[in-house]
Design a protein around this motif. Structure first.
Motif, PDB file in Angstrom:
ATOM      1  N   GLN A  26       0.872  -1.171   0.000  1.00 42.54           N
ATOM      2  CA  GLN A  26       0.000   0.000   0.000  1.00 42.54           C
ATOM      3  C   GLN A  26       0.914   1.229   0.000  1.00 42.54           C
ATOM      4  N   ALA A  86       1.561   4.661   0.450  1.00 44.17           N
ATOM      5  CA  ALA A  86       0.902   5.791   1.109  1.00 44.17           C
ATOM      6  C   ALA A  86       1.794   7.021   1.062  1.00 44.17           C
ATOM      7  N   ARG A  99      -2.508   4.585  -1.909  1.00 43.21           N
ATOM      8  CA  ARG A  99      -3.227   5.027  -0.691  1.00 43.21           C
ATOM      9  C   ARG A  99      -2.823   6.462  -0.419  1.00 43.21           C
ATOM     10  N   VAL A 135      -8.093  -0.339   3.690  1.00 46.12           N
ATOM     11  CA  VAL A 135      -7.195  -1.474   3.391  1.00 46.12           C
ATOM     12  C   VAL A 135      -7.779  -2.757   4.000  1.00 46.12           C
ATOM     13  N   ALA A 145      -7.869   5.410   5.848  1.00 49.98           N
ATOM     14  CA  ALA A 145      -6.957   4.659   4.967  1.00 49.98           C
ATOM     15  C   ALA A 145      -6.794   3.231   5.483  1.00 49.98           C
TER      16      ALA A 145
END
Ligand code: NAD
Length: 260
Positions: A43, A45, A69, A86, A82
């Motif tokens: 992910q 981010a 993300r 997920v 967030a």
């Protein structure tokens, strides 16, 4: 002889869902690349969705799995959302790497009005928001790993960086506290404490100061500053099942450089 890092063929994170903050930055990109190469569903981010998408594209082109993300770490609701997204999408979140950081320079009397709060918002408070959001999922799973990027300067402060150094000392203390409180639930929390690492941020600072990379390398007993891939290798080890007894550690990775 000064060695460069070798490439690993380990596959320690197959199908594990790993969220990395600051994943568009110098060290974060390397961590994302390492975990994706080891089989993780990464992910990516960071603040800017387009920049996250570019990193995801590179990871996918290299044969990995990764998703965007994009959110602002200074927004507690965005941090919680967030993590919720997920977990809703994947049913799990195995690894959280709190890697994003900002560095507002200055001794106390040199700081601008918002330097302290802005530093702590990203370097400390965001870790609190994200850890509060991921811990229930990890506790339910009976396992999970959190790795926080602190700094050598959080252990031995360099002059003229009071906000940054204090925030990174807080990251180390937060790591130790979380490790003690959640090790019984099977969640391991550790920190990495890098010395200077050759990233675009360091390169830009160097250009401003008029020094060269060779000047910086000469300050390190090992003969050169660190590489993002070397920090990524340590993060991956700490997050992996190869390190089940490492809980609450703050691991220095500095090439034996002392803070000047
Ligand atoms: P970098 O500036 O390249 O990356 C930091 C990333 O964090 C950026 O992509 C940025 O967009 C992201 N970020 C910052 N604020 C954010 C916010 N509000 N919301 C979402 N994302 C945000 O820095 P780097 O050199 O890769 O550093 C990564 C980590 O390593 C930091 O925590 C830093 O303090 C630490 N560190 C770096 C060095 C070094 O020499 N580079 C040394 C010791 C520790």
């Amino acid at each position: 002889m000064i060695k460069q890092p070798t490439t690993s063929t380990a596959r320690r994170f197959v199908d594990q869902v790993c969220l990395i903050t600051g994943a568009v930055g110098g060290i974060g990109t390397a961590i994302a690349g390492r975990l994706a190469a080891e089989g993780a569903v990464v992910q990516v981010a960071d603040r800017d969705a387009d920049a996250c998408a570019r990193v995801v594209e590179d990871l996918v082109l290299a044969g990995g799995r990764a998703e965007v993300r994009a959110f602002d770490l200074t927004d507690p609701d965005a941090c919680a959302a967030a993590v919720r997204d997920v977990v809703d999408e994947h049913g799990r979140l195995d690894v959280l790497v709190n890697n994003a950081g900002v560095n507002r320079r200055g001794a106390l009397l040199d700081l601008a009005a918002d330097d302290w709060a802005a530093t702590f918002a990203v370097n400390v408070d965001a870790l609190v928001h994200l850890c509060r959001a991921v811990l229930p999922t990890m506790i339910n799973a009976g396992q999970g790993a959190i790795v926080n990027t602190a700094s050598q300067w959080g252990l031995s402060p360099a002059p003229g960086h009071v906000a940054y150094n204090t925030s990174k000392a807080a990251v180390v203390a937060f790591t130790q506290n979380l490790a003690r409180d959640y090790a019984p639930a099977g969640v391991r929390v550790n920190a990495v404490c890098p010395g200077e690492v050759w990233t675009p941020m360091l390169e830009a600072n160097l250009a401003r100061s008029g020094r060269t990379k060779a000047d910086l390398d000469a300050l390190v007993p090992y003969g050169r500053v660190g590489l993002p891939e070397e920090i990524a290798a340590l993060v991956a080890f700490l997050a992996s099942d190869e390190a089940p007894y490492l809980c609450g550690a703050a691991v220095e990775i500095t090439g034996a450089q002392a803070v000047a």
